[in-house]
Design an enzyme around this catalytic site. Structure first.
Site: not given
Length: 866
Positions: A329, A310, A270, A272-274, A307, A129
């Site tokens: 976000e 998300h 910080g 990442m919501e993969n 996260e 991202e």
């Protein structure tokens, strides 16, 4: 004319959005990692949506082969140019097979697939991202292209951890290479490429499980280096708490068979919501009492929740384009703030949220980097991961939730999930779903389109004969260059009327200010009340009301809303500190009210008591000064008021500190509050020169039960330049030199010290433990130093700071651009600092080349002509 580089990158505009000509049904990736490169084979099943060629994006890729529907393509069939691969004459359905070579070992930008760490700690990790996937293979790398991914990873067995999104399908040894192994992962949910992730490493894992409200048994895994696995328990519990909270509050259950989190030391973000495989900065997932402050530990819980949330607000429903970044976000920040408010004092959580907003987002809105929550154009989308998009975006969702009320807001979010699950959507779609019970909600779209912080001003008139109170409110927003003239916005103003004699609330109402000027009438009010406005910060605005100092002191004593008790202290403090900005107030009323309130509150709510002693940061104060800002004068005034508070309550500090004894560590809101207040009281006592306060600091350090106590003591010793501070700094380093995150604290406490100099910072930058490739370490020095504007805004300080940006411009332009944005308010400086800053920024512009930094510089330097 503004200073614009001769070859400025072109802008991308929201108004120019068009659908991709081809969509992708399925993706098969085969990533083979070797000693000095990686080979990526991809198979894309594509289907036409509109007329046009297939357009794929790719950066830093060596194209080896490409076929379409089994036929090898020649250079006549496609065109490869900077960042783009265009394939001509594609049929309605096309199977593309592409083979590329990449070099993650030399990827210092920390985007795409890159190597983190070295030696035995080496790992390979992704950050896609917003547009990192194009550094892995050629792909229509945009958020509105959603596909089913199957990923095969292959590497040497010295990397036993092979992870990717989704569920593990198969794993084993490579047939013709016994020293290599592979793993195949399949993600059954459609996702955009920015949510792709993989990890190749040697990691330990903490496992647990969670049974969802729908009966799914989910395997939970937190991966970290073996030395850090004992710091994952807090994160694991936070994950389970977040899963349960989302089911209860939004009806959202998790949808895969496993959920994985990986801790990475070298990471720009910080976290990442993969999808199903979250990549986390170690600072945002590792926590233990001995090595992590309470503030950081609580932040770990909030970020893990963010996260996880998300998964629905960002993954299951994603953005149509990057202009809609606030869609995922803003809503998710609001959700994690609500979760955090349930984990501690809701008043203190609201204070934390608003303090961040005022210190950073209000400053952004007041300067040349002001932009709408949904930007209209960008050169580099990484530059718009801002507090405006995140925190102000969350405040808009909060306004809508407060306007609708909890029941109708839940109906609206249920409708949002029902309508758009599996789709890439826009802010308008979000508001449409939320408006099913109140069509006025769609009027909040202007909050997303219009930059700037509204100023709400007002006054009151009381008619004793008619027993009516009339409140008149006005709103005004500064006109930001390049945007339409601002229009009135819908502003919810939570209001309560307090009886002056009893201190009781006699009326309460949510006012909706949606015109330039409005009047609101309260009837059957027996005597003129004290009005409390913007309770719980019901809108992200600045408030200027016709208050007397005595009214604010009254509210400090009688407000039932904890946030508002803090807010009125901040209003009093700002009146004192911003005398030259149209305010006029004596500190006496503030000091007296504080002296009466603090001891009582300290016994009842230590955490809130600690926050009542807040003095706005220099950055927040600077954001209210539009010209002739003198950092030295502001610091003198701020420090002077802090000293007045310390001296006013000098007789109370010893008793307060005694009543806050150190005890065995406990992770509860009450215990965290006691530790927070103890650290504030210790600093106040040293400021007031209380007898034996220096001994308290040393004893607190020596006998600390946790990092909050030890670091709090060290910080006071360094800032007050106590005898022996160097000895304690050395001891701190010796104790924790093997723990990177704690050594970050060691760096930061020196870089942010009141007596810091540019030479001291340069010394830290050449320390053997400083690492330019680790963003946490860079921020621990440079971001900490920027908190001292009296040194930053000197020729030597700014030269050192811009030198860091120049050094990072090529290696890590994302980090460089974010550090640059701290300098956005240079144009408000008083001379000669203003001219000095302008010259250094112009000089910097001549020596950088990344589009990230150039775009930010164009905006920052444009302030001279705005």
């Amino acid at each position: 004319m503004p200073d614009v580089p001769p070859h400025a990158p072109s802008k991308i505009n929201l108004k120019d959005y068009t659908k991709p000509s081809f969509d992708v049904d399925t993706v098969h990736l085969d990533i083979k990692l070797f000693e000095d490169y990686a080979q990526v084979d991809s198979t894309l099943e594509m289907v036409r949506q509109t007329a046009g060629d297939i357009v794929l994006f790719g950066e830093s890729l060596e194209l080896l082969t490409i076929t379409m529907n089994g036929k090898a393509l020649t250079t006549e069939d496609y065109q490869q140019e900077a960042g783009k691969l265009t394939i001509y004459n594609a049929p309605e359905r096309a199977t593309l097979d592409i083979q590329v070579r990449i070099c993650p070992q030399t990827n210092t930008a920390l985007e795409g697939l890159y190597m983190a760490g070295s030696g035995d700690d080496t790992m390979f990790v992704t950050q896609c991202e917003p547009e990192g996937f194009r550094k892995i293979t050629f792909y229509p790398d945009r958020p509105d292209v959603l596909a089913i991914f199957t990923t095969r990873l292959e590497a040497d067995k010295r990397y036993p951890t092979l992870l990717a999104n989704g569920n593990l399908v198969e794993a084993g040894e490579v047939a013709d290479a016994p020293d290599r192994h592979y793993a195949i992962w399949h993600d059954p949910t459609n996702k955009p490429s920015y949510l792709f992730a993989c990890v190749v490493a040697d990691l330990d894992v903490l496992t647990d499980s969670y049974t969802t409200s729908e009966g799914r048994e989910v395997l939970l895994e937190l991966y970290a280096k073996s030395a850090d696995i004992d710091k994952c328990d807090v994160g694991m519990q936070a994950l389970k708490d977040a899963m349960r909270w989302d089911e209860v509050n939004y009806g959202r259950a998790y949808d895969l068979d496993r959920y994985m989190i990986v801790a990475v030391s070298q990471f720009n973000m910080g976290a990442m919501e993969n999808k199903g495989l979250n990549i986390f900065n170690t600072a945002c997932v590792l926590s233990s009492p001995e090595t992590t402050t309470d503030a950081r530990s609580f932040s770990v819980k909030a970020i893990i929740a963010h996260e996880y949330f998300h998964n629905w607000t960002g993954n299951r429903i994603t953005c149509r384009d990057w202009f809609q970044l606030c869609l995922k976000e803003g809503f998710t920040v609001y959700r994690d703030q609500s979760f955090s408010a349930d984990q501690q004092s809701s008043a203190v959580q609201r204070i934390d949220d608003v303090a961040t907003l005022r210190a950073h987002q209000f400053s952004e809105d007041a300067g040349p980097l002001a932009h709408p929550v949904r930007p209209e154009s960008f050169v580099e989308i990484n530059n718009f991961y801002t507090t405006t998009v995140y925190e102000k975006g969350a405040e808009i969702v909060r306004m809508i939730a407060n306007t609708l009320g909890p029941d109708d807001f839940r109906k609206g979010t249920d409708e949002y999930f029902r309508r758009y699950d599996g789709q890439a959507v826009t802010v308008e779609d979000f508001l449409s779903a939320l408006s099913i019970t109140d069509d006025k909600i769609e009027n909040f779209i202007d909050w997303y389109r219009q930059p700037g912080t509204p100023v709400v001003s007002g006054s009151q008139t009381y008619d004793s004969a008619a027993q009516t109170l009339i409140i008149t409110l006005n709103q005004q927003t500064r006109h930001v260059k390049g945007f339409d003239a601002p229009k009135p916005l819908p502003i919810p103003v939570a209001t309560a009327l307090f009886d002056k004699d009893s201190g009781a609330i006699v009326a309460e109402r949510m006012l909706l200010l949606d015109e330039a000027t409005q009047t609101f009438v309260f009837e059957n009010i027996a005597s003129e009340p004290v009005v409390s406005l913007l309770r719980d910060f019901s809108a992200p605005v600045q408030l200027t009301y016709d208050y007397q100092d005595a009214d604010l002191a009254f509210l400090l004593k009688h407000e039932t809303n904890g946030f508002n008790r803090w807010q009125v202290t901040q209003m009093l403090v700002n009146r004192i500190l911003l005398q030259g900005q149209g305010t006029k107030s004596s500190p006496d009323v503030y000091l007296e009210a504080l002296a009466q309130t603090l001891p009582v509150l300290a016994a009842d709510d230590a955490m809130l008591a600690a926050r009542l002693l807040d003095i706005p940061s220099a950055q927040e104060l600077a954001s209210a000064i539009s010209k002739d800002y003198d950092p030295v004068l502001v610091k003198e005034q701020r420090d002077g008021l802090y000293k007045q508070v310390a001296d006013k309550l000098k007789g109370q500090w010893a008793e307060l500190y005694k009543n806050l004894p150190m005890q065995s560590y406990e992770d509860s809101a009450e215990a965290r509050g006691i530790r927070a207040l103890r650290n504030v009281v210790l600093d106040m006592a040293l400021t007031a020169n209380v007898d034996d306060a220096a001994d308290w600091a040393q004893q607190q350090y020596d006998n600390a039960s946790c990092m909050t106590e030890r670091f709090g003591a060290l910080k006071t010793m360094v800032n007050h330049q106590l005898t022996g501070a160097d000895k304690y700094l050395a001891d701190f380093y010796e104790r924790f030199q093997a723990n990177d995150l704690v050594i970050d604290l060691w760096f930061s406490v020196q870089a942010a010290a009141d007596d810091v100099t540019p030479d001291m910072v340069k010394s830290l930058l050449t320390h053997t433990d400083f690492d330019w490739n680790t963003p946490n370490r860079v921020r621990s020095v440079i971001s900490a130093f920027s908190s001292q504007p009296t040194v930053l805004w000197t020729a030597e300080g700014l030269e050192m700071y811009t030198g860091v940006i120049q050094k990072l411009d090529d290696a890590n332009p994302v980090l460089a651009s974010r550090l640059l944005q701290v300098l956005a308010r240079w144009n408000t400086l008083a001379e000669p600092r203003r001219q000095m800053a302008h010259e250094q920024l112009v000089d910097l512009q001549k020596n950088v080349s990344s589009k990230h930094v150039l775009e930010s510089l164009e905006s920052v330097l444009g302030a001279a002509n705005s």
